[in-house]
Design a protein around this motif. Structure first.
Motif, PDB file in Angstrom:
ATOM      1  N   LEU A 129      98.703  21.479  81.054  1.00 65.84           N
ATOM      2  CA  LEU A 129      97.691  20.605  81.645  1.00 65.84           C
ATOM      3  C   LEU A 129      96.865  21.348  82.689  1.00 65.84           C
ATOM      4  N   VAL A 130      97.525  22.127  83.545  1.00 62.54           N
ATOM      5  CA  VAL A 130      96.777  22.815  84.602  1.00 62.54           C
ATOM      6  C   VAL A 130      95.942  23.956  84.028  1.00 62.54           C
ATOM      7  N   ALA A 131      96.419  24.577  82.941  1.00 64.97           N
ATOM      8  CA  ALA A 131      95.618  25.628  82.300  1.00 64.97           C
ATOM      9  C   ALA A 131      94.348  25.028  81.697  1.00 64.97           C
ATOM     10  N   ASP A 132      94.482  23.886  81.023  1.00 62.92           N
ATOM     11  CA  ASP A 132      93.299  23.213  80.476  1.00 62.92           C
ATOM     12  C   ASP A 132      92.308  22.879  81.589  1.00 62.92           C
ATOM     13  N   TRP A 133      92.830  22.399  82.726  1.00 64.78           N
ATOM     14  CA  TRP A 133      91.976  22.054  83.865  1.00 64.78           C
ATOM     15  C   TRP A 133      91.295  23.297  84.435  1.00 64.78           C
ATOM     16  N   ALA A 134      92.059  24.376  84.596  1.00 64.16           N
ATOM     17  CA  ALA A 134      91.501  25.593  85.199  1.00 64.16           C
ATOM     18  C   ALA A 134      90.424  26.214  84.320  1.00 64.16           C
ATOM     19  N   PHE A 135      90.646  26.248  83.006  1.00 62.52           N
ATOM     20  CA  PHE A 135      89.653  26.829  82.108  1.00 62.52           C
ATOM     21  C   PHE A 135      88.452  25.895  81.928  1.00 62.52           C
ATOM     22  N   GLY A 136      88.703  24.600  81.952  1.00 61.97           N
ATOM     23  CA  GLY A 136      87.622  23.641  81.759  1.00 61.97           C
ATOM     24  C   GLY A 136      86.878  23.308  83.033  1.00 61.97           C
ATOM     25  N   GLU A 137      87.578  22.709  83.990  1.00 64.90           N
ATOM     26  CA  GLU A 137      86.944  22.237  85.221  1.00 64.90           C
ATOM     27  C   GLU A 137      86.469  23.386  86.113  1.00 64.90           C
ATOM     28  N   LEU A 138      87.305  24.423  86.244  1.00 63.86           N
ATOM     29  CA  LEU A 138      86.933  25.541  87.109  1.00 63.86           C
ATOM     30  C   LEU A 138      86.152  26.618  86.371  1.00 63.86           C
ATOM     31  N   GLY A 139      86.194  26.607  85.053  1.00 55.60           N
ATOM     32  CA  GLY A 139      85.494  27.616  84.279  1.00 55.60           C
ATOM     33  C   GLY A 139      86.099  29.001  84.416  1.00 55.60           C
ATOM     34  N   LEU A 140      87.426  29.069  84.661  1.00 53.21           N
ATOM     35  CA  LEU A 140      88.064  30.367  84.816  1.00 53.21           C
ATOM     36  C   LEU A 140      88.114  31.119  83.494  1.00 53.21           C
ATOM     37  N   HIS A 141      88.199  32.442  83.609  1.00 55.49           N
ATOM     38  CA  HIS A 141      88.317  33.320  82.450  1.00 55.49           C
ATOM     39  C   HIS A 141      89.771  33.729  82.210  1.00 55.49           C
ATOM     40  N   ARG A 142      90.532  33.913  83.299  1.00 58.52           N
ATOM     41  CA  ARG A 142      91.899  34.436  83.191  1.00 58.52           C
ATOM     42  C   ARG A 142      92.802  33.721  84.191  1.00 58.52           C
ATOM     43  N   LEU A 143      93.991  33.338  83.730  1.00 53.44           N
ATOM     44  CA  LEU A 143      94.990  32.700  84.580  1.00 53.44           C
ATOM     45  C   LEU A 143      96.287  33.497  84.450  1.00 53.44           C
ATOM     46  N   GLU A 144      96.776  33.995  85.594  1.00 50.29           N
ATOM     47  CA  GLU A 144      97.961  34.845  85.612  1.00 50.29           C
ATOM     48  C   GLU A 144      99.175  34.081  86.124  1.00 50.29           C
ATOM     49  N   LEU A 145     100.341  34.521  85.704  1.00 50.10           N
ATOM     50  CA  LEU A 145     101.606  33.909  86.096  1.00 50.10           C
ATOM     51  C   LEU A 145     102.639  35.022  86.176  1.00 50.10           C
ATOM     52  N   ASP A 146     103.420  35.028  87.248  1.00 43.62           N
ATOM     53  CA  ASP A 146     104.514  36.003  87.287  1.00 43.62           C
ATOM     54  C   ASP A 146     105.799  35.321  87.715  1.00 43.62           C
ATOM     55  N   HIS A 147     106.917  35.933  87.349  1.00 41.53           N
ATOM     56  CA  HIS A 147     108.231  35.405  87.717  1.00 41.53           C
ATOM     57  C   HIS A 147     109.201  36.565  87.846  1.00 41.53           C
ATOM     58  N   ALA A 148     110.252  36.358  88.598  1.00 38.93           N
ATOM     59  CA  ALA A 148     111.259  37.392  88.779  1.00 38.93           C
ATOM     60  C   ALA A 148     111.868  37.775  87.437  1.00 38.93           C
ATOM     61  N   VAL A 149     112.119  39.062  87.252  1.00 45.45           N
ATOM     62  CA  VAL A 149     112.806  39.520  86.050  1.00 45.45           C
ATOM     63  C   VAL A 149     114.180  38.851  85.997  1.00 45.45           C
ATOM     64  N   GLY A 150     114.522  38.326  84.836  1.00 43.51           N
ATOM     65  CA  GLY A 150     115.780  37.615  84.663  1.00 43.51           C
ATOM     66  C   GLY A 150     115.637  36.111  84.652  1.00 43.51           C
ATOM     67  N   HIS A 151     114.467  35.611  85.071  1.00 47.09           N
ATOM     68  CA  HIS A 151     114.248  34.153  85.093  1.00 47.09           C
ATOM     69  C   HIS A 151     113.805  33.707  83.699  1.00 47.09           C
ATOM     70  N   GLY A 152     114.773  33.586  82.812  1.00 44.47           N
ATOM     71  CA  GLY A 152     114.478  33.284  81.416  1.00 44.47           C
ATOM     72  C   GLY A 152     113.780  31.961  81.203  1.00 44.47           C
ATOM     73  N   ALA A 153     114.145  30.940  81.971  1.00 47.35           N
ATOM     74  CA  ALA A 153     113.533  29.619  81.789  1.00 47.35           C
ATOM     75  C   ALA A 153     112.038  29.685  82.060  1.00 47.35           C
ATOM     76  N   SER A 154     111.648  30.361  83.141  1.00 46.43           N
ATOM     77  CA  SER A 154     110.229  30.465  83.465  1.00 46.43           C
ATOM     78  C   SER A 154     109.492  31.291  82.421  1.00 46.43           C
ATOM     79  N   CYS A 155     110.154  32.316  81.908  1.00 48.23           N
ATOM     80  CA  CYS A 155     109.547  33.149  80.866  1.00 48.23           C
ATOM     81  C   CYS A 155     109.258  32.315  79.618  1.00 48.23           C
ATOM     82  N   ARG A 156     110.207  31.465  79.250  1.00 44.90           N
ATOM     83  CA  ARG A 156     110.020  30.625  78.050  1.00 44.90           C
ATOM     84  C   ARG A 156     108.903  29.611  78.252  1.00 44.90           C
ATOM     85  N   VAL A 157     108.803  29.039  79.447  1.00 48.04           N
ATOM     86  CA  VAL A 157     107.707  28.108  79.734  1.00 48.04           C
ATOM     87  C   VAL A 157     106.370  28.814  79.566  1.00 48.04           C
ATOM     88  N   ALA A 158     106.254  30.008  80.147  1.00 44.34           N
ATOM     89  CA  ALA A 158     105.005  30.766  80.064  1.00 44.34           C
ATOM     90  C   ALA A 158     104.623  31.021  78.609  1.00 44.34           C
TER      91      ALA A 158
END
Length: 200
Positions: A129-158
């Motif tokens: 939902l927030v990616a759709d908003w950022a690309f649409g409403e804000l007109g962004l080109h790139r959205l980055e996300l980082d997480h600690a190595v080993g955080h498998g749950a966050s990796c799967r969400v991404a």
């Protein structure tokens, strides 16, 4: 038609909804919001993977933290959202679009979910939902996300949300509850031109 990525706007009242969720601004003057914020960022599972730049240990610190976020939103530098159930309004977690750089059309995103809301796909739905908003409403080109190595749950969400793994950033974030030691992080990113991720 997308927004001009060079346009800096007040994001303090930004909101969006869909897929059973409402994303609304945190209210630093709401005692309920302050308590939820404090509970989220002091949760042991959150602290296992994240070390806030400014420590927050009590309600006063939590309110100050939310006020600082509201100030950045007013300056168009970030947007911090409560992830709420669209029907009941119950707070489920947090997601933000941070470090907005309008000339490049680039920003970062991060999220957490309260313990009682985990295992329900909240983070995945909120990130889409927030990616759709950022690309649409804000007109962004790139959205980055980082997480600690080993955080498998966050990796799967991404990955479920179309944020491709781009590499390992060495010593990029703090070790848990330390500001004198560092650990590696995985970098993911999604472009506005990437294919829409499949939805279940």
């Amino acid at each position: 038609m997308t927004a001009d990525p060079h346009d800096i706007r007040n994001l303090a009242t930004a909101r969006t909804s869909g897929d059973g969720l409402l994303l609304r601004p945190w209210d630093p003057e709401s005692d309920a919001d302050v308590r939820s914020w404090l509970r989220g960022i002091t949760d042991p599972e959150f602290r296992r993977w994240n070390t806030p730049l400014v420590p927050v240990t009590d309600l006063t610190g939590a309110r100050d933290s939310l006020r600082a976020r509201a100030l950045r939103a007013g300056e168009g530098l970030a947007a911090s959202f409560v992830i709420a159930d669209a029907g009941s309004g119950t707070t489920l977690g947090h997601i933000g679009v941070n470090d907005i750089r309008p000339p490049l059309g680039v920003a970062t995103t991060g999220y957490w979910v309260l313990p009682e809301a985990r295992g329900r796909g909240v983070a995945t739905r909120a990130l889409r939902l927030v990616a759709d908003w950022a690309f649409g409403e804000l007109g962004l080109h790139r959205l980055e996300l980082d997480h600690a190595v080993g955080h498998g749950a966050s990796c799967r969400v991404a990955e479920r949300c179309g944020f491709r793994y781009e590499g390992t950033m060495r010593g990029a974030i703090f070790e848990p509850d330390r500001r004198d030691a560092f650990r590696d992080a995985h970098l993911h990113a999604r472009l506005a031109t990437d294919p829409e991720p499949e939805r279940p």
